[in-house]
Design an enzyme around this catalytic site. Structure first.
Site, short mmCIF file in Angstrom:
data_model
loop_
_atom_site.label_atom_id
_atom_site.label_comp_id
_atom_site.label_asym_id
_atom_site.label_seq_id
_atom_site.Cartn_x
_atom_site.Cartn_y
_atom_site.Cartn_z
N THR A 144 4.10 1.94 2.49
CA THR A 144 5.44 2.13 1.92
C THR A 144 6.14 3.30 2.59
O THR A 144 7.29 3.19 3.05
CB THR A 144 5.33 2.38 0.40
OG1 THR A 144 4.79 1.22 -0.23
CG2 THR A 144 6.69 2.70 -0.20
N GLY A 171 0.82 -1.19 0.00
CA GLY A 171 0.00 0.00 0.00
C GLY A 171 0.86 1.25 0.00
O GLY A 171 2.03 1.21 0.40
N CYS A 172 0.30 2.35 -0.45
CA CYS A 172 1.08 3.58 -0.57
C CYS A 172 1.48 4.12 0.80
O CYS A 172 2.65 4.44 1.05
CB CYS A 172 0.32 4.62 -1.37
SG CYS A 172 -1.35 4.97 -0.79
N PHE A 173 0.51 4.22 1.73
CA PHE A 173 0.85 4.71 3.06
C PHE A 173 1.84 3.78 3.77
O PHE A 173 2.83 4.26 4.34
CB PHE A 173 -0.41 4.87 3.91
CG PHE A 173 -1.29 6.03 3.55
CD1 PHE A 173 -0.81 7.34 3.61
CD2 PHE A 173 -2.61 5.84 3.17
CE1 PHE A 173 -1.64 8.42 3.31
CE2 PHE A 173 -3.44 6.90 2.86
CZ PHE A 173 -2.96 8.20 2.92
#
Lengths: 341, 341, 341, 341
Positions: free
Chosen positions: A154, A150-152
C-alpha cells in the site's frame, strides 16, 4: 445498517477493524469469530478498551451462520484461511474482504511460490479485486470478494505509481527502504518483538527477499502498465505502528520539484485519503497514525538526479483495517470516507 | 586469574555477567553452558555484540567438568536448577553463586510455599549466604554458596532497611511501589512483553501477591532485627531495564530531612555501591543504568508525616549480574569494586 | 450546530480539542487563536495530521470577536490567561471552559498561594463550576463558566472519592503515586523532556509539593463532605500520554474486594465514562489511551489492611480536552457521550 | 598517565568522553570546562551518574591553563569554537582533538560554504588530520591536531569505502539512507526532540541537503582515490543513540556475496573496531550500542543488481567520543583498543 462479521477478531487487524467500525454510522457488528483458544471469551475481556462499547463473544468459525447473519465478513485471518472460508461465505450471499494474501495475486503460481500454501480456489481469483481504491475503485464497487492489499505494498505502490505511470525514472527501477512498527508482525509472542530486544533497536529483516516484493511489482505493473523492478528493504523500528517508505530512483530526465508535486496531485486528485505535501515539505510518520491517510512527500537531489518519495501510512489503518473499511464503503455504495474521518 | 563458568549463559543474566566479566581484570571466562536448544552455538552468534570479544561455545551442563575447570560457577538459571547443579559443583571444589531463589530462604517451607518446587537440598541452606554485600559481606567472604538476591528485594531492602533499623516508622510497615523494566521477566517470548503490547503502556501485576514480597520481609527482619511488613506493588513500565522503588511509610515521630539523610549516610558509609542523595535532590532512574550502584533519595511530606524513599537500581546489574560479581569479589578477597567501576 | 472557538489552539490541549471536535456531530469549529508566534499560520501547517480536515488560521485573541461568533470558547491556555479573557467572553454571551487553574479554587488565597499570579476576577468564582461531571453535572448544566479539572486531580479524585464518601479508610489519608506521560508538561522545548533525557528513564518531580495536591484535597472534601489528606507523588515516565494513579490507604475496617467493587459500581452507576474493573482484574494504562474513560481497578492486601486503587486516564482526553467536551455537552444539554465514543 | 582536559564537558560528547575515560587505564582527567551557565557546578551535579566517580568542577575556558596542565584536550564543543581555542592549546604544547567540523575540510571554502562561520585558522589545516583511524592511523600518529569525523560520515565512509576502492559500483554513486537517534542533535531543548513529538515518530530532515554530505564525499574521494557521489537521506527515529546506515548502489558487474564479504574483510583486516558480518547475516543496531564498533553487513539483490550495505555505529561512541579516544590512543602510541573494550 450493514451487518458485519469479523473472523480473526482478536488479532491486531480484528481489533482495529472493531475500533473503526464502532464509529461507523452505517454499520452494526453482529458476529465475531477467533482462534479456538478464545472461544467463549467476550471481546471486551480480550481488549478491555472495549468495555461498555461492545461485548460480543468470540465464536468458532461457522461460515453458514456468518453468511446468513452478515452482509459482509472481514477475514482478519492469517494467509491460507480465506481460501478455506471464502467459498461458503460468498455462496451464502455475504461479501468478503480478505486481509491476507490469498486473493491478491492473479497468478496462482506466484502465490504458491511465495507462500507455503496450496491454493485450492483458483477459480475465485477471476472475481477477486485487489482492494486499492485509489486505482481500483470501479472494480471494487462491482465485486463481492476484495483482496485487501499488504501494508508495505500500500505504502510503496501509492508512493511510486506516478513515477512509473509518467515514465519519470531510469530502468523502471526503485529502491523501497521501508521502516515499520512491530504490530505488522501481528499479535504473537515472538522473541525479536519483546521490548528488551526491540527497544532502542533497529532490525533489518528479509532484505531483498520479503514476499511483499512480488506483490508490489505485480501491482505496479498492473496499474501503471509499465514494467516495474523493486528492491525492497524492510526494517523493523521500535514503534508500535506506522510505515514510512523511502522510495528512491534516478530520474530519466530532469524535472522540477514543483512539476513533480503537480503530477502527484493530478493523479490523486480524486483520492480522499492521499495527501501530497507541498514542495519543500517533509513528513513525519506521526501525522498519519490512527488515520486512513497515506501522506506522500517529494524531494529531489539534483546533483545525483535522484528522486526521493516518502510515503507514510498507519500499517493497521490504511495498511489494513481502514483500507478494508474504505473498500467496504465502496462495495456498499457509501462515500469512501464514511466512518473514516 | 579466577576461572569462571557460567551456566545459563544465553539469558539476560548470563549475557550481563559476560559483559561485566569481559572488563574484569582478574577473571577469565572458561566455560559456558545453556539450554540444550543452544548447544554448540557460540555465544557471539547468540549475541553479536560479543563478536571479536568472546567466542566460547554453549555446552550442555556437566557439573563435574565445570567443577574441575572453574574456580567459581555462576548459575544464571531459572528457579529449581541450582538445587540440582550446586551439590556436585560444591563437592567438586567450585564456589557457586545462584541467581535464582533456591537458596535465599532459610526456611524451606517459605520457599516451597511461594515456589512450585520441592526443595531437595535443605542441608545446603545452613551454608548458603544471602548475597547482599551491604549487610552480609563478612559472611559472604566465608561461604562457598551465595544466594544472589532478587532484583526487587535488592532495591527495597537497601532503601528501607534504615527505616526499620532505626525504628523510624509506624507499625514497621512500608508500601513498596516498584516500577520495573521488561528485562526482569527474562529473555522469553511472552505476549505481554512484545512491543505493541508494552510500548506506551504500564501494567501493574501480581499486586500484593508477588513472591519477592516474602523475600523482602524475611531479609528486612534478618538484617534489622525488627518486625517488617511490606505491601508490594510491582508495575511493568515500557523500558528495557531498571527498577525505581518508591517506598512510603508514616513516621513514628518527626525527623528533619537532613537528619534522615545523615542516618542513611551513616548506615551505608562503607558501602561503595550505595549513594545517598543530598536533602532536596530527587533521582532519575537513568543515573544507575548500566552500573552497579543503588541510588537512594529521600523526601518528607511533613503535612501527612510520610517519609518517601526512592531506591533506584539497574535490575540486570545491582539487581543481578553486577551484585553477583560484587559477591564473587568478596568471596575471592578482592576489593568489592574490582571490575565494576 | 454549536459554534466553537478555541484559544490556545496550537498546544496539546488545543490540538486534542480539535481532534475530538472534528468527530463531534453537533459542533462546528469557527475560530482559532494562538500565541502570536503562530499568527497567520493555518492549523494544518502546525499539525499536518489535520490537512484536508481543517484549515483555519491561528488568529490573535480578540475577545469581542470570539464572543460574537462563538457559542462556547475553550481556553486551552496557560494559567493566568483565563482571568484575562473570560470576563469579556462571558459578557459577550459566550460560554467559557477554562483548561487552567484560574477558576478551580473557590478560595482565591489558595490559588494565589500555589500559583504566582494575582487573581483579578474573584467575583467570577461564585459562578465558576469545577467541571468534574461525575459529581457536578447538575451545576455544570447551569453555569456559563466551567473550570476544567487538572489531569492528576481527575484521576485521583475519581479513584479515591468512594473511599472518603464511605469512610472506608484510616485518617482520611491516601498516598497517590501517579505516573504520567510527558505531554502533561505541554508542547514546550524543555530539556528534561527531550528524548535522550527521558527515554529509558523515570523522573519523580515536585514530590509532596506539586500544586495539584491542594486541588485534590479541596475537591475531595467538597464532593465527599469528608476531611481529606493526600500525599501526592508524581513521576514522569517515558510515554507520550496517560496517567496511572496508584492510590493506597489503610482500611478503617475489613471489607471484601467484592463489596468494595460494589460500592464503586454504585457510586458511578450513572457515569458513562467511569468503568470499574471486576474483582481480581488489573488495568493496563493502554486501555484508556485516546478515549475519555477513567478506568478504576481495586485490590486489597489483607495482610497489611491496605486498599490499592488504580485509576487510569488519558491525560489529554479525560484529563483535558475530552472532559472539556463532556462539560460542553452538559452545558448544551446534549448526552454526555456525544462525540466522545 | 595521560593528563586529559575536556572542553564542552556537559554536552553529550563531553559526558560520553568522561564515561569512557573513567575506564581508561592510562588516563587521568584533570580539567573540565563548559558553557558559562555551568561554571562552578561539579560534573557529578550535572550528571548524577558520575557521583562518587568524578567530582571536578566545570571551569570557564582558559586555554593557557589547559595547555599547561593537560597533555591532550578534547574539544567537545560546537562548530566554530575549535578555531578559537586550538591555536593557544597547540602553541602551549597540548595535543587537540576537535569533535566539530572546524578542521575536517582541507578546503576552507567547502567549510565556509556549509557552515555559517568564517574560518580564521586556515594555516592549521595542513597539520590537521581527519581522525578516521581505519584509513588515517599513520598520519594520526604524527599530528597534534585531529579533526574527529562526523557521526554520519563515520558510518557511511566505513560502510562504503570498499565499494569505491574496488570500483564495484556504477557511476561511483551511492544512496545513504541513515537512521539516527536523537542524541545526535546534542543536549539542547529543541521542540522536535521532546518525547511527545518524537516518541512513535520518524522524522526525515535535511534530505539531500545535510552538511555531512560534502564531508562524506570529500573523505571517500580522499581515501579511495575515486570520484564519489552521495545522495544522503537522514532520518530521526525514536531512540536515544545509534546510527544505522543503509547504503545502496548498483553493481558495475556481478559479484557473489561471499566474494564481497571477502573484500570487506581484507580491507578491514587490521581494523580492531570494524566487524564484517558473514554472508547471510543481518545486523541489529543494538549490537553496537555503548561500544566503539562499526558493524558492517552485506546483502545483494541479484534481480536488480543492487548491493546493500548496513553500517551500524553508536553515534556517541564510534561516531564521537570513542573514536576520539581511539585517536588519542594512536597519538600517544597506545594500542588502539586501550580503554575501549
Amino acid at each position: 445498517m450493514i451487518k458485519v462479521g469479523i473472523i480473526g477478531a482478536t488479532g491486531y487487524g480484528g481489533r482495529e477493524t472493531i475500533r473503526i467500525l464502532l464509529g461507523h454510522p452505517q454499520v452494526r457488528i453482529v458476529l465475531l469469530a477467533a482462534d479456538p483458544s478464545f472461544t467463549g471469551q467476550r471481546i471486551d475481556q480480550v481488549y478491555p478498551e472495549f468495555r461498555s462499547r461492545i461485548d460480543l463473544p468470540c465464536l468458532d468459525v461457522d461460515e453458514a451462520k456468518f453468511a446468513k447473519e452478515c452482509d459482509v465478513v472481514f477475514l482478519a485471518t492469517p494467509d491460507g484461511l480465506a481460501i478455506k472460508f471464502a467459498p461458503a461465505l460468498l455462496a451464502g450471499g455475504a461479501k468478503v474482504i480478505d486481509y491476507a494474501a490469498d486473493f491478491r495475486f492473479q497468478d496462482v503460481k506466484l502465490y504458491e511460490q511465495h507462500y507455503p500454501i496450496k491454493h485450492t480456489q483458483p477459480d475465485l481469483l477471476k472475481d477477486a479485486v485487489y482492494g486499492l481504491p485509489e486505482f481500483n475503485a470501479h472494480r471494487i464497487a462491482q465485486t463481492s470478494l476484495v483482496a485487501n492489499p499488504g501494508c508495505f505494498p500500500t505504502a510503496v505502490v501509492l508512493g511510486a505509481a506516478p513515477l512509473f505511470k509518467n515514465a519519470l525514472i531510469e530502468d523502471n527501477f526503485i529502491i523501497a527502504n521501508c521502516l515499520t512498527g512491530a504490530s505488522g508482525a501481528g499479535r504473537k509472542a515472538l522473541l525479536p518483538m519483546i521490548l528488551p530486544e526491540l527497544a532502542a533497536n533497529v532490525q533489518p529483516y528479509k532484505v531483498a527477499s520479503h514476499r511483499h516484493q512480488p506483490e508490489m511489482a505485480e501491482v505496479l505493473q498492473a496499474i501503471t502498465s509499465s514494467a516495474a523492478s523493486v528492491c525492497f528493504i524492510p526494517q523493523l523500528i521500535p514503534v508500535e505502528r506506522g510505515i514510512i517508505a523511502t522510495i528512491t530512483a534516478r530520474l530519466a530526465k530532469p524535472i522540477s520539484l514543483e512539476d513533480l508535486v503537480d503530477i502527484y496531485n493530478g493523479i490523486y486528485s480524486q483520492a480522499p485519503f492521499v495527501r501530497i505535501g507541498a514542495a519543500g515539505e517533509l513528513p513525519e510518520l506521526k501525522q498519519v497514525l490512527g488515520s486512513n491517510f497515506c501522506d506522500i512527500n517529494l524531494a529531489l537531489d539534483n546533483e545525483s538526479r535522484t528522486v526521493i518519495v516518502f510515503s507514510c501510512i498507519d500499517n493497521l489503518v490504511k495498511g489494513l483495517a481502514g483500507q478494508a473499511v474504505q473498500n467496504m464503503n465502496i462495495m456498499f455504495d457509501l462515500p469512501q470516507t464514511t466512518g473514516l474521518l
